[in-house]
Design a protein around this motif. Structure first.
Motif, PDB file in Angstrom:
ATOM      1  N   GLU A  43       1.099  -1.201   0.132  1.00  0.00           N
ATOM      2  CA  GLU A  43       0.068   0.191  -0.060  1.00  0.00           C
ATOM      3  C   GLU A  43       0.867   1.099  -0.120  1.00  0.00           C
ATOM      4  O   GLU A  43       0.270   2.341  -0.568  1.00  0.00           O
ATOM      5  N   GLU A  44       2.074   1.227   0.539  1.00  0.00           N
ATOM      6  CA  GLU A  44       2.890   2.569   0.724  1.00  0.00           C
ATOM      7  C   GLU A  44       3.403   2.719  -0.763  1.00  0.00           C
ATOM      8  O   GLU A  44       3.580   3.802  -1.212  1.00  0.00           O
ATOM      9  N   ILE A  45       3.738   1.452  -1.444  1.00  0.00           N
ATOM     10  CA  ILE A  45       4.537   1.734  -2.793  1.00  0.00           C
ATOM     11  C   ILE A  45       3.332   2.549  -3.736  1.00  0.00           C
ATOM     12  O   ILE A  45       3.630   3.254  -4.297  1.00  0.00           O
ATOM     13  N   LEU A  46       1.920   1.929  -3.637  1.00  0.00           N
ATOM     14  CA  LEU A  46       1.045   2.301  -4.450  1.00  0.00           C
ATOM     15  C   LEU A  46       0.683   3.761  -4.082  1.00  0.00           C
ATOM     16  O   LEU A  46       0.440   4.669  -5.267  1.00  0.00           O
ATOM     17  N   ARG A  47       0.869   4.190  -2.772  1.00  0.00           N
ATOM     18  CA  ARG A  47       0.659   5.564  -2.416  1.00  0.00           C
ATOM     19  C   ARG A  47       1.658   6.589  -2.800  1.00  0.00           C
ATOM     20  O   ARG A  47       1.216   7.520  -3.504  1.00  0.00           O
ATOM     21  N   ARG A  48       2.714   6.150  -2.939  1.00  0.00           N
ATOM     22  CA  ARG A  48       3.969   6.770  -3.499  1.00  0.00           C
ATOM     23  C   ARG A  48       3.798   6.841  -5.074  1.00  0.00           C
ATOM     24  O   ARG A  48       3.909   7.955  -5.632  1.00  0.00           O
ATOM     25  N   ILE A  49       3.264   5.983  -5.840  1.00  0.00           N
ATOM     26  CA  ILE A  49       3.012   6.093  -7.015  1.00  0.00           C
ATOM     27  C   ILE A  49       2.113   7.067  -7.427  1.00  0.00           C
ATOM     28  O   ILE A  49       2.046   7.869  -8.273  1.00  0.00           O
ATOM     29  N   ARG A  50       0.917   6.903  -6.723  1.00  0.00           N
ATOM     30  CA  ARG A  50      -0.248   7.993  -6.767  1.00  0.00           C
ATOM     31  C   ARG A  50       0.203   9.231  -6.786  1.00  0.00           C
ATOM     32  O   ARG A  50      -0.400  10.183  -7.360  1.00  0.00           O
ATOM     33  N   ALA A  51       0.944   9.468  -5.733  1.00  0.00           N
ATOM     34  CA  ALA A  51       1.336  10.839  -5.250  1.00  0.00           C
ATOM     35  C   ALA A  51       2.555  11.519  -6.253  1.00  0.00           C
ATOM     36  O   ALA A  51       2.635  12.648  -6.198  1.00  0.00           O
ATOM     37  N   ALA A  52       3.091  10.720  -7.100  1.00  0.00           N
ATOM     38  CA  ALA A  52       4.313  11.092  -7.798  1.00  0.00           C
ATOM     39  C   ALA A  52       3.553  12.053  -9.104  1.00  0.00           C
ATOM     40  O   ALA A  52       2.625  11.900  -9.227  1.00  0.00           O
ATOM     41  N   ALA A  53       4.484  12.798  -9.122  1.00  0.00           N
ATOM     42  CA  ALA A  53       4.196  13.972 -10.140  1.00  0.00           C
ATOM     43  C   ALA A  53       4.198  13.401 -11.549  1.00  0.00           C
ATOM     44  O   ALA A  53       5.239  13.101 -11.859  1.00  0.00           O
ATOM     45  N   VAL A  54       3.228  13.370 -12.079  1.00  0.00           N
ATOM     46  CA  VAL A  54       3.290  12.689 -13.639  1.00  0.00           C
ATOM     47  C   VAL A  54       3.106  13.934 -14.609  1.00  0.00           C
ATOM     48  O   VAL A  54       2.048  14.490 -14.739  1.00  0.00           O
ATOM     49  N   PRO A  55       3.843  14.084 -15.493  1.00  0.00           N
ATOM     50  CA  PRO A  55       3.844  15.249 -16.681  1.00  0.00           C
ATOM     51  C   PRO A  55       2.493  14.990 -17.442  1.00  0.00           C
ATOM     52  O   PRO A  55       2.407  13.786 -17.887  1.00  0.00           O
ATOM     53  N   PRO A  56       1.784  15.705 -17.613  1.00  0.00           N
ATOM     54  CA  PRO A  56       0.730  15.691 -18.768  1.00  0.00           C
ATOM     55  C   PRO A  56       1.254  15.201 -20.228  1.00  0.00           C
ATOM     56  O   PRO A  56       2.509  15.541 -20.370  1.00  0.00           O
ATOM     57  N   ALA A  57       0.549  14.404 -20.619  1.00  0.00           N
ATOM     58  CA  ALA A  57       0.697  13.829 -22.111  1.00  0.00           C
ATOM     59  C   ALA A  57       0.807  15.213 -22.963  1.00  0.00           C
ATOM     60  O   ALA A  57      -0.137  16.035 -22.911  1.00  0.00           O
ATOM     61  N   PRO A  58       1.865  15.000 -23.879  1.00  0.00           N
ATOM     62  CA  PRO A  58       2.041  15.995 -24.855  1.00  0.00           C
ATOM     63  C   PRO A  58       0.734  16.028 -25.825  1.00  0.00           C
ATOM     64  O   PRO A  58       0.184  15.065 -26.202  1.00  0.00           O
ATOM     65  N   GLU A  59       0.344  17.383 -26.320  1.00  0.00           N
ATOM     66  CA  GLU A  59      -0.578  17.356 -27.511  1.00  0.00           C
ATOM     67  C   GLU A  59      -0.121  16.630 -28.529  1.00  0.00           C
ATOM     68  O   GLU A  59       0.977  16.681 -29.080  1.00  0.00           O
ATOM     69  N   PRO A  60      -1.134  15.806 -29.321  1.00  0.00           N
ATOM     70  CA  PRO A  60      -0.584  15.240 -30.522  1.00  0.00           C
ATOM     71  C   PRO A  60      -0.343  16.524 -31.771  1.00  0.00           C
ATOM     72  O   PRO A  60      -1.287  17.341 -31.461  1.00  0.00           O
TER      73      PRO A  60
END
Length: 212
Positions: A7-24
């Motif tokens: 659960e701690e690993i999954l919490r950290r993954i969800r909290a990680a900053a994910v850059p938005p996908a680039p516009e096509p």
């Protein structure tokens, strides 16, 4: 791994900053480089030029029957398989054997047939590509791969300047086959061998409207 650690690993993954996908990209070239998209004669000339570069022959015609017969005679074909839906006038001028692919011919019968005659779903001038989707007058893949000669009738209005134009009219749910010249491949020493994945010879009958 304990449940708490998971659960701690999954919490950290969800909290990680994910850059938005680039516009096509939307500014890609929608026609062959250096061509005017409204220049139909130029587009057809480019299509014929690209096919010739691949080693295919192009016969420009206003009547498919005589052109198909000429292509078959000049290539030495004596037998030909035709798919369902092929217009009867396409074979009216030829005196060789016509084998209908209904019921489907076996692999040995197809391999023993000199040529296959089809239509296409679309074509691309920039790459000299034919696109078949198994529709009427196009048949199944096996029938277009095993005979040594493929004669394809392409209507001028089916030729698009670039791939994007062809993709706009194709159904992605259909079995699309892209053909750029006769079948060929090269080994590690760059020795080119024809006929590995399909017909060694390709003749395109480019059907244009009569002038006047």
């Amino acid at each position: 791994m304990t449940a708490a650690a998971r659960e701690e690993i999954l919490r950290r993954i969800r909290a990680a900053a994910v850059p938005p996908a680039p516009e096509p990209p939307r500014h890609y070239l929608r026609h062959a480089p250096g061509t005017d998209p409204d220049d139909r004669p130029g587009t057809l000339a480019l299509f014929a030029e690209r096919l010739a570069e691949y080693g295919a022959r192009v016969l420009r015609a206003t009547d498919p029957g005589p052109a198909v017969a000429r292509a078959l005679h000049e290539e030495g074909a004596r037998s030909m398989v035709v798919p369902d839906g092929l217009p009867a006038d396409w074979t009216a001028d030829w005196d060789g054997e016509v084998r209908a692919d209904r019921p489907p011919l076996g692999k040995a019968e197809l391999d023993a047939t000199d040529a296959v005659l089809t239509a296409c779903a679309a074509a691309v001038a920039d790459s000299g590509t034919l696109v078949l989707d198994g529709g009427p007058a196009q048949g199944r893949r096996a029938a277009t791969l095993l005979p040594d000669l493929h004669v394809c009738v392409v209507r001028a209005e089916q030729v698009h300047s670039a791939l994007s134009g062809a993709l706009a009219v194709l159904d992605p749910a259909r079995p699309l086959t892209f053909v750029s010249g006769p079948s060929a491949t090269a080994d590690i020493e760059m020795i080119r061998v024809k006929g590995v994945h399909g017909p060694r010879r390709l003749v395109v009958v480019l059907l244009e409207a009569p002038s006047g």
